[in-house]
Write a protein that holds these residues in place. Structure first.
Motif, mmCIF file in Angstrom:
data_model
loop_
_atom_site.group_PDB
_atom_site.id
_atom_site.type_symbol
_atom_site.label_atom_id
_atom_site.label_comp_id
_atom_site.label_asym_id
_atom_site.label_seq_id
_atom_site.Cartn_x
_atom_site.Cartn_y
_atom_site.Cartn_z
ATOM 1 N N LEU A 250 7.140 4.513 -1.054
ATOM 2 C CA LEU A 250 6.267 5.648 -1.349
ATOM 3 C C LEU A 250 5.692 5.552 -2.760
ATOM 4 C CD1 LEU A 250 8.266 8.572 0.266
ATOM 5 C CD2 LEU A 250 6.100 7.604 1.063
ATOM 6 N N GLN A 251 6.461 5.023 -3.688
ATOM 7 C CA GLN A 251 5.990 4.866 -5.066
ATOM 8 C C GLN A 251 4.926 3.765 -5.175
ATOM 9 O OE1 GLN A 251 9.785 4.321 -6.981
ATOM 10 N NE2 GLN A 251 9.902 6.488 -7.563
ATOM 11 N N ALA A 252 4.819 2.938 -4.160
ATOM 12 C CA ALA A 252 3.807 1.889 -4.139
ATOM 13 C C ALA A 252 2.418 2.457 -3.831
ATOM 14 C CB ALA A 252 4.171 0.802 -3.132
ATOM 15 N N GLU A 253 2.323 3.762 -3.814
ATOM 16 C CA GLU A 253 1.059 4.464 -3.626
ATOM 17 C C GLU A 253 0.387 4.144 -2.294
ATOM 18 O OE1 GLU A 253 -1.201 3.811 -7.177
ATOM 19 O OE2 GLU A 253 0.133 5.087 -8.328
ATOM 20 N N VAL A 254 0.981 4.665 -1.244
ATOM 21 C CA VAL A 254 0.449 4.486 0.088
ATOM 22 C C VAL A 254 -0.532 5.616 0.419
ATOM 23 C CG1 VAL A 254 2.477 3.255 0.915
ATOM 24 C CG2 VAL A 254 2.380 5.734 1.142
ATOM 25 N N ASP A 255 -1.382 5.364 1.390
ATOM 26 C CA ASP A 255 -2.325 6.376 1.872
ATOM 27 C C ASP A 255 -1.740 7.201 3.018
ATOM 28 O OD1 ASP A 255 -4.888 5.630 0.367
ATOM 29 O OD2 ASP A 255 -4.244 3.716 1.213
ATOM 30 N N ILE A 256 -0.997 6.504 3.878
ATOM 31 C CA ILE A 256 -0.446 7.131 5.087
ATOM 32 C C ILE A 256 1.048 6.890 5.113
ATOM 33 C CG2 ILE A 256 -0.513 7.181 7.623
ATOM 34 C CD1 ILE A 256 -3.296 5.847 7.391
ATOM 35 N N VAL B 8 -2.164 -2.686 12.061
ATOM 36 C CA VAL B 8 -3.076 -3.531 12.845
ATOM 37 C C VAL B 8 -4.496 -2.988 12.776
ATOM 38 C CG1 VAL B 8 -3.665 -4.242 15.207
ATOM 39 C CG2 VAL B 8 -1.310 -4.434 14.400
ATOM 40 N N TYR B 9 -4.660 -1.697 13.036
ATOM 41 C CA TYR B 9 -6.002 -1.107 13.070
ATOM 42 C C TYR B 9 -6.618 -1.002 11.679
ATOM 43 C CZ TYR B 9 -4.249 0.457 17.629
ATOM 44 O OH TYR B 9 -3.698 0.512 18.876
ATOM 45 N N GLY B 10 -5.793 -0.820 10.661
ATOM 46 C CA GLY B 10 -6.312 -0.626 9.317
ATOM 47 C C GLY B 10 -6.349 -1.869 8.458
ATOM 48 N N ARG B 11 -6.143 -3.017 9.046
ATOM 49 C CA ARG B 11 -6.008 -4.254 8.265
ATOM 50 C C ARG B 11 -7.232 -4.612 7.442
ATOM 51 N NH1 ARG B 11 -5.761 -8.923 12.871
ATOM 52 N NH2 ARG B 11 -6.471 -10.359 11.261
ATOM 53 N N PHE B 12 -8.425 -4.160 7.820
ATOM 54 C CA PHE B 12 -9.635 -4.476 7.065
ATOM 55 C C PHE B 12 -10.146 -3.290 6.234
ATOM 56 C CE2 PHE B 12 -9.921 -7.188 10.966
ATOM 57 C CZ PHE B 12 -9.649 -8.388 10.331
ATOM 58 N N THR B 13 -9.338 -2.238 6.123
ATOM 59 C CA THR B 13 -9.786 -1.032 5.423
ATOM 60 C C THR B 13 -9.272 -0.932 3.987
ATOM 61 O OG1 THR B 13 -7.905 0.295 6.149
ATOM 62 C CG2 THR B 13 -9.861 0.281 7.584
ATOM 63 N N GLY B 14 -8.195 -1.636 3.673
ATOM 64 C CA GLY B 14 -7.591 -1.504 2.351
ATOM 65 C C GLY B 14 -6.648 -0.320 2.246
ATOM 66 N N LEU B 15 -6.482 0.437 3.319
ATOM 67 C CA LEU B 15 -5.551 1.559 3.313
ATOM 68 C C LEU B 15 -4.128 1.043 3.479
ATOM 69 C CD1 LEU B 15 -7.565 3.976 5.610
ATOM 70 C CD2 LEU B 15 -7.280 4.153 3.135
ATOM 71 N N ARG B 16 -3.185 1.718 2.832
ATOM 72 C CA ARG B 16 -1.790 1.304 2.905
ATOM 73 C C ARG B 16 -0.951 2.360 3.614
ATOM 74 N NH1 ARG B 16 -1.240 -0.787 -3.205
ATOM 75 N NH2 ARG B 16 -2.539 1.020 -3.542
ATOM 76 N N CYS B 17 0.024 1.874 4.367
ATOM 77 C CA CYS B 17 0.850 2.736 5.210
ATOM 78 C C CYS B 17 2.314 2.369 5.029
ATOM 79 C CB CYS B 17 0.408 2.518 6.657
ATOM 80 S SG CYS B 17 1.509 3.156 7.897
ATOM 81 N N THR B 18 3.183 3.350 5.120
ATOM 82 C CA THR B 18 4.619 3.087 5.161
ATOM 83 C C THR B 18 5.252 4.060 6.139
ATOM 84 O OG1 THR B 18 6.585 2.632 3.832
ATOM 85 C CG2 THR B 18 5.370 4.637 3.299
#
Length: 189
Positions: free
Chosen positions: A183-189, A158-168
């Protein structure tokens, strides 16, 4: 790894701590000294310093402010007012506050901002394999339960929706393959 690596910032939260009646929650700041042990410093501030403060006054970036407004938040809570600027300054924070006071946003918002500020050149790291170059996971958040881990990941989305950062989110008790693929999808967090 190539390029500049930012120093890690940690944020520890007592998740279900309920302050004693009449005693307001506090944030403890600590700076790890060169030795292994940690030196804790508590800052006490008077109540008036934590009067209503908007997220705009906390130094958050425009993408995060848009996400906060889209989520329906207008005023920061006490722990957010205390923690967000401190984490944005690159200092470690240990916070304790009642359930429902916004502890997740208190560490998630500055974490997202610091990751966003590092830019795309920080996202790639060399692996030990000479033929493989993969975007590195840049932040790890540990939670004591699966439910809390899922809740934190949802808040980060929700908070990162406009940042382009990816989370799993990764946790035990389920099949490993879908989590490995995530994880192989190259997440940031």
């Amino acid at each position: 790894a190539s390029g500049r690596v930012c120093s890690p910032v940690s944020f520890a939260v007592a998740l279900h701590a309920e302050p004693a009646e009449g005693i307001p929650p506090q944030v403890n700041w600590y700076a790890p000294p060169r030795a292994i042990s940690l030196r804790f410093v508590t800052r006490c501030r008077c109540e008036s310093e934590f009067s209503l403060m908007s997220f705009e006054n906390l130094g958050l970036s425009d993408p995060l402010l848009r996400a906060v407004r889209a989520a329906g938040y207008h005023t920061a809570t006490r722990i957010q007012v205390q923690a967000i600027p401190t984490v944005l300054d690159g200092r470690d924070v240990m916070g304790c506050a009642q359930t429902g006071t916004g502890k997740t946003a208190a560490f998630a918002l500055p974490t997202l901002q610091r990751l966003s500020a590092n830019g795309d050149h920080q996202r790639e790291a060399h692996s030990d394999c000479r033929h493989s170059r993969r975007r590195a996971i840049r932040s790890l958040i540990l939670a004591p339960t699966r439910e809390l881990a899922v809740q934190i990941a949802a808040s980060l989305s929700v908070y990162g929706r406009f940042t382009g950062l990816r989370c799993t989110v990764v946790y035990g008790g389920v099949h490993q393959k879908p989590q490995v693929r995530a994880l192989q999808a190259e997440v940031d967090i």
